[in-house]
Design an enzyme around this catalytic site. Structure first.
Site, short mmCIF file in Angstrom:
data_model
loop_
_atom_site.label_atom_id
_atom_site.label_comp_id
_atom_site.label_asym_id
_atom_site.label_seq_id
_atom_site.Cartn_x
_atom_site.Cartn_y
_atom_site.Cartn_z
CG MET A 1 -1.84 -1.10 1.38
SD MET A 1 -2.93 -0.81 2.78
CE MET A 1 -2.41 -2.08 3.89
N GLY B 1 5.33 8.80 -1.17
CA GLY B 1 4.57 10.00 -0.81
C GLY B 1 3.24 9.71 -0.14
CD GLN C 1 -7.28 -11.64 10.85
OE1 GLN C 1 -8.36 -11.91 11.35
NE2 GLN C 1 -6.63 -12.46 10.05
CD GLU C 2 -1.86 -4.24 8.48
OE1 GLU C 2 -2.66 -4.30 7.53
OE2 GLU C 2 -0.77 -3.65 8.42
N GLY D 1 24.62 -0.95 30.91
CA GLY D 1 25.37 -0.98 29.64
C GLY D 1 25.15 -2.26 28.86
N GLY E 1 -0.60 1.29 10.67
CA GLY E 1 -1.30 2.49 11.15
C GLY E 1 -0.61 3.00 12.40
CB THR E 2 1.22 6.17 13.12
OG1 THR E 2 0.15 7.09 12.88
CG2 THR E 2 2.11 6.08 11.89
#
Ligand SMILES: Cc1cc2nc3c(=O)[nH]c(=O)nc-3n(C[C@H](O)[C@H](O)[C@H](O)COP(=O)(O)OP(=O)(O)OC[C@H]3O[C@@H](n4cnc5c(N)ncnc54)[C@H](O)[C@@H]3O)c2cc1C
Length: 380
Positions: free
Chosen positions: A126, A130, A242-243, A341, A365-366
Site C-alpha cells: 500500500m 509520498g 485483523q492486521e 550498559g 497504522g501509526t
C-alpha cells in the site's frame, strides 16, 4: 491471572509452533539476521507443519479453521521467541484475508495451494514514498487496457518485498475517484516490468526483507483484479482490524517477555553488595511494568476472543493496537535501562527487543492514526 480464551487444542497447537521455532528457525536465526533475509526452506517447513493458511479451506491445502485464536497463539510464540524476521503472521493474518475473502474460485485455486505450502510467499503493497498514513495520496496507477491493467508506480517499506512471489498492490483505477478510485491487483513474480529495489537497511527486524517495489508498464491481467474494482478502500478498511490485532498480540507478548527476562537479570546482577532486585526503585519498576502488562493482557484477551467470534470493531482494534504497542515501546526502554550498559549490547535479547519493537507503533497504522480513528468514533 489464568488466561481463559484458549482450549486444550489451542495449547497443543502452541506446542507445534514452539517445536517448529526450535527446529526450523532458531538454529538459523543469527545467520538470517546477518543476511537481512530468511530462507525459503523455512517457509516450506512452516507449510509442512501446517502453520501457513490456518484459516484457508482444507480443499486448498489450508487448516480450515478461521478461529483467530490459533493465529494469536502463533503470534505469541513468535513474539516470545523474538522472531520478527519470518513474517508468517503477515502472510497468514494480513495478506491471507484478502485472498480468502475477495478471491474468486478460479483465483483461489491458482493462489491458495502455494500460499499454504510455503511455495508462494506473499506481501501487501500500500505504502508509497509520498503516501503512508494517508492512502488517498497513492499515485500508482492501473490503466484499463481492455483485457489487462497497465500498472505504473512505486511502493516502499514492503515487508517480504524481496521474497514475495505474490504481491497485493493498491493502485488507482479511477484517478478522479479519490479514496474510491483504488483497486487491488495481484502482481506475480516474474511479471515483466516488476522490479524490486533495495532490501532496506533498518534499525531492527534485520532478517525481515523490507523492500521498495517498482512497476513500469506491468501488464496485469484482469483475472488478477482482487475484489471489487474501485473497492480497495473498503476492502482495506475491512481487513485492517485483523492486521492491528495481529500487531497488538505480538506487542503485549513481547512486553510480558521483556518483564520476565529483566526480572531474571535484576535478580542475578549485583550492585552495592546485593542483587539489583533488592533495591526499591528496581522493584517498583518491575511491579509497575508487570501491572501494566496484566491490565493490557486482560483487554487484549477480550479483543482476541471477540475477534474470533467476528465481533471486534475497528475502534477497539485501534485501541488495542495503540495501547499495546506503546506499552511495548515503553517497556523495552525501561527494561533496557535496568540492564545498564549490557542492555545496549546486541548480544543481550533486550537490545534486540528494543530495536525490533520500535516499528510497532508505526506500521499497520501509526499511534496517531489509531487515536484519530478512536476520536472520530467518539466525537464525529
Ligand atoms: C519495517 C516496516 C515494514 C512495513 N511494512 C509495510 C507493508 O508490508 N506494506 C505496506 O503497505 N506498508 C508497510 N510499511 C509502511 C507503514 O505502514 C508506514 O510507514 C506507516 O503507515 C506510516 O506512514 P509513513 O511512513 O508515510 O509516515 P507518515 O504518514 O508520513 O507519518 C509521519 C508522522 O506523521 C503522523 N501523522 C500522519 N498523519 C497524521 C494525522 N492525520 N494526525 C496526526 N498525526 C499524523 C504519523 O503518525 C507519523 O508520526 C512498513 C513500514 C516499515 C518501517
Amino acid at each position: 491471572m489464568e488466561r481463559q480464551i484458549y482450549t486444550a487444542e489451542h495449547e497443543a497447537f502452541r506446542d507445534t509452533v514452539r517445536t517448529f521455532l526450535a527446529k526450523e528457525v532458531l538454529p538459523h536465526y543469527e545467520q538470517w539476521e546477518r543476511d537481512g533475509i530468511t530462507s525459503r526452506a523455512a517457509w516450506l517447513a512452516a507449510g509442512r507443519q501446517g502453520l501457513l493458511g490456518l484459516a484457508v479451506d482444507e480443499e486448498y491445502g489450508g487448516g480450515g479453521n478461521p478461529d483467530f485464536r490459533y493465529s494469536a497463539v502463533l503470534g505469541e510464540e513468535f513474539a516470545r521467541a523474538g522472531v520478527s524476521g519470518l513474517a508468517v503472521g503477515l502472510h497468514n493474518d494480513i495478506v491471507g484475508p484478502y485472498l480468502t475473502g475477495l478471491a474468486t474460485e478460479e483465483q483461489k485455486r491458482r493462489w491458495l495451494p502455494g500460499f499454504c505450502s510455503g511455495e508462494t510467499i506473499t506481501a501487501i503493497a500500500m505504502t508509497e514514498p509520498g503516501a503512508g498514513s494517508d492512502l488517498q495520496g497513492i499515485r500508482t496507477t492501473a490503466e484499463d487496457k481492455g483485457d489487462h491493467f497497465l500498472l505504473n508506480g512505486a511502493k516502499t517499506f514492503i515487508s517480504n518485498g524481496i521474497l514475495a512471489d505474490l504481491v497485493v498492490v493498491a493502485a488507482k483505477t479511477t484517478p478522479e475517484g479519490g479514496a474510491h478510485g483504488l483497486s487491488l491487483l495481484v502482481v506475480e513474480r516474474g511479471a515483466e516490468g516488476f522490479e524490486r529495489g533495495r532490501n532496506l537497511d533498518k534499525i531492527g527486524q534485520k532478517s525481515q526483507d523490507t523492500a521498495e517495489l517498482f512497476f513500469h508498464d506491468v501488464r496485469v491481467p484482469k483475472e488478477n483484479l482482487l475484489g471489487e474494482r474501485d473497492g480497495a478502500f473498503l476492502h482495506l478498511m475491512t481487513n485492517l482490524a485483523q492486521e492491528r490485532m495481529a500487531i497488538a498480540v505480538a506487542a503485549i507478548t513481547a512486553a510480558e517477555h521483556l518483564v520476565e527476562i529483566t526480572s531474571t537479570y535484576v535478580k542475578e546482577r549485583e550492585a552495592f553488595g546485593r542483587p539489583l532486585s533488592r533495591l526499591q526503585h528496581i522493584r517498583f519498576e518491575i511491579a509497575e511494568m508487570a501491572t501494566e502488562c496484566a491490565v493490557t493482557r486482560a483487554f487484549l484477551d477480550r479483543c482476541i476472543a471477540d475477534h474470533a467470534e467476528g465481533k471486534l470493531d475497528a475502534v477497539h482494534a485501534s485501541m488495542a493496537k495503540w495501547w499495546a504497542t506503546e506499552l511495548q515501546k515503553r517497556t523495552a526502554d525501561r527494561c533496557l535501562q535496568l540492564h545498564g550498559g549490557y542492555g545496549y549490547m546486541n548480544e543481550y535479547p533486550v537490545a534486540k527487543a528494543f530495536t525490533d519493537g520500535r516499528i510497532q507503533t508505526i506500521y499497520g497504522g501509526t499511534t496517531e492514526i489509531m487515536k484519530e480513528i478512536i476520536g472520530r468514533s467518539l466525537l464525529g
